[in-house]
Design an enzyme around this catalytic site. Structure first.
Site, mmCIF file in Angstrom:
data_model
loop_
_atom_site.group_PDB
_atom_site.id
_atom_site.type_symbol
_atom_site.label_atom_id
_atom_site.label_comp_id
_atom_site.label_asym_id
_atom_site.label_seq_id
_atom_site.Cartn_x
_atom_site.Cartn_y
_atom_site.Cartn_z
ATOM 1 N N GLU A 2 4.900 -5.996 -0.050
ATOM 2 C CA GLU A 2 3.462 -6.063 -0.299
ATOM 3 C C GLU A 2 3.008 -7.509 -0.472
ATOM 4 O O GLU A 2 3.813 -8.379 -0.851
ATOM 5 C CB GLU A 2 3.147 -5.295 -1.597
ATOM 6 C CG GLU A 2 3.467 -3.817 -1.543
ATOM 7 C CD GLU A 2 2.367 -2.986 -0.871
ATOM 8 O OE1 GLU A 2 1.517 -3.542 -0.145
ATOM 9 O OE2 GLU A 2 2.369 -1.761 -1.085
ATOM 10 N N ASP B 26 12.682 2.128 4.052
ATOM 11 C CA ASP B 26 12.147 2.077 2.686
ATOM 12 C C ASP B 26 12.075 3.501 2.138
ATOM 13 O O ASP B 26 12.391 4.460 2.842
ATOM 14 C CB ASP B 26 10.768 1.398 2.666
ATOM 15 C CG ASP B 26 9.781 2.037 3.639
ATOM 16 O OD1 ASP B 26 9.889 3.242 3.921
ATOM 17 O OD2 ASP B 26 8.885 1.325 4.118
ATOM 18 N N HIS C 196 1.008 -5.474 4.744
ATOM 19 C CA HIS C 196 2.377 -5.218 4.267
ATOM 20 C C HIS C 196 3.266 -4.784 5.443
ATOM 21 O O HIS C 196 2.795 -4.254 6.448
ATOM 22 C CB HIS C 196 2.419 -4.217 3.107
ATOM 23 C CG HIS C 196 2.151 -2.795 3.466
ATOM 24 N ND1 HIS C 196 1.771 -1.851 2.553
ATOM 25 C CD2 HIS C 196 2.202 -2.121 4.649
ATOM 26 C CE1 HIS C 196 1.621 -0.691 3.142
ATOM 27 N NE2 HIS C 196 1.875 -0.823 4.420
ATOM 28 N N ASN D 125 -3.346 -4.081 4.805
ATOM 29 C CA ASN D 125 -3.330 -5.264 3.925
ATOM 30 C C ASN D 125 -2.232 -6.248 4.340
ATOM 31 O O ASN D 125 -1.941 -7.189 3.621
ATOM 32 C CB ASN D 125 -3.111 -4.835 2.467
ATOM 33 C CG ASN D 125 -1.735 -4.237 2.228
ATOM 34 O OD1 ASN D 125 -1.022 -3.903 3.174
ATOM 35 N ND2 ASN D 125 -1.362 -4.089 0.972
HETATM 36 P P1 PGA Z 1 0.840 4.209 8.854
HETATM 37 O O1 PGA Z 1 1.538 3.246 7.830
HETATM 38 O O2 PGA Z 1 1.777 4.382 9.995
HETATM 39 O O3 PGA Z 1 0.630 5.484 8.094
HETATM 40 O O4 PGA Z 1 -0.445 3.551 9.269
HETATM 41 C C1 PGA Z 1 2.041 2.025 8.288
HETATM 42 C C2 PGA Z 1 2.313 1.141 7.115
HETATM 43 O O5 PGA Z 1 1.596 1.228 6.108
HETATM 44 O O6 PGA Z 1 3.259 0.340 7.192
#
Ligand code: PGA
Length: 242
Positions: free
Chosen positions: A143, A67, A138, A136
């Site tokens: 999302e 992404d 995602h 959350n």
């Molecule tokens: P993080 O992000 O590794 O910074 O916890 C993971 C994500 O939001 O997919």
């Protein structure tokens, strides 16, 4: 879905690095999507050390994007290209010609997504996608929403994610409002989809994933239950509510 629970962040990172090394040994020209974020940082340090020792050869590995934020140029320190180059690619023996990232500043992002998806299809699909999980639920920038998209697409970044990711920017205003991301079929069709998770902040998402009986677009992580090739590595803190 296959789940491994390990003691802590270090063990999660060691286990993940070992899987990457095994996969590269099995297929030196593996097509792989590496993640950004805080979770994989130690895994990258281990892979850099192993590459320097000659224990893993990345020279034929093909890198593709999971992404990116739409509109951030590759030289911005929060772009996918910059983050991974600083931490990982430039410190290992990747061949720059094998790193083909989605252009997140393309004038027509829809066309860029179609073009990128076509390229991956012609290449025979992604062998390994590594990613984290959002608090959350995602996955990538897929999302919580009414519906999930199948392939690479542009997604509105939720306000929740913008706030969480504001820690990487000077202010919330600077966090882009749109991102480009792999779609759910891209994730589920990958040869292996490896999810890493550490810390108690993610524990509620895993509780929901294991205890809810349904699969739903408003909790994208629930789609992990559909995948035959999904492998999750959680530390004990992330697994504490399961
Ligand atoms: P993080 O992000 O590794 O910074 O916890 C993971 C994500 O939001 O997919």
């Amino acid at each position: 879905m296959n789940v491994t629970i390990v003691k802590d962040y270090e063990s999660m990172s060691q286990e993940a690095a070992k899987i990457v090394m095994d996969q590269v040994k099995k297929k030196p020209d593996l097509i792989v999507c590496f993640p950004t974020g805080s979770t994989p940082i130690r895994m990258y340090e281990i892979l850099v050390e192993e590459n320097a020792k000659g224990n893993v050869d990345f020279s034929n590995v093909q890198v593709r994007s999971v992404d990116d934020y739409v509109g951030l140029p590759p030289e911005h320190n929060q772009s996918y290209a910059y983050f991974l180059d600083q931490l990982f690619f430039s410190k290992c023996n990747f061949n720059p010609n094998n790193i083909r990232l989605i252009h997140s500043c393309a004038p027509d992002m829809k066309e860029e997504c179609r073009h990128y998806a076509r390229m991956l299809e012609e290449e025979g699909g992604i062998d390994l996608i590594i990613d984290g999980i959002g608090e959350n639920g995602h996955i990538g920038f897929n999302e919580p929403a009414d519906k999930l998209m199948d392939r690479y697409h542009v997604e509105k970044v939720s306000e929740w994610t913008r706030k969480v990711n504001a820690r990487f920017f000077e202010s919330l205003d600077e966090v882009p409002k749109f991102a480009v991301t792999v779609g759910v079929l891209d994730l589920l069709e990958a040869g292996m989809f490896l999810i890493l998770s550490n810390g108690t902040k993610k524990a509620e998402a895993w509780r929901r994933l294991f205890h809810d009986e349904y699969i739903s677009a408003d909790f994208p992580a629930s789609l992990l239950k559909l995948g035959r090739n999904v492998h999750c590595i959680l530390d004990e803190a992330s697994a504490s509510l399961i």
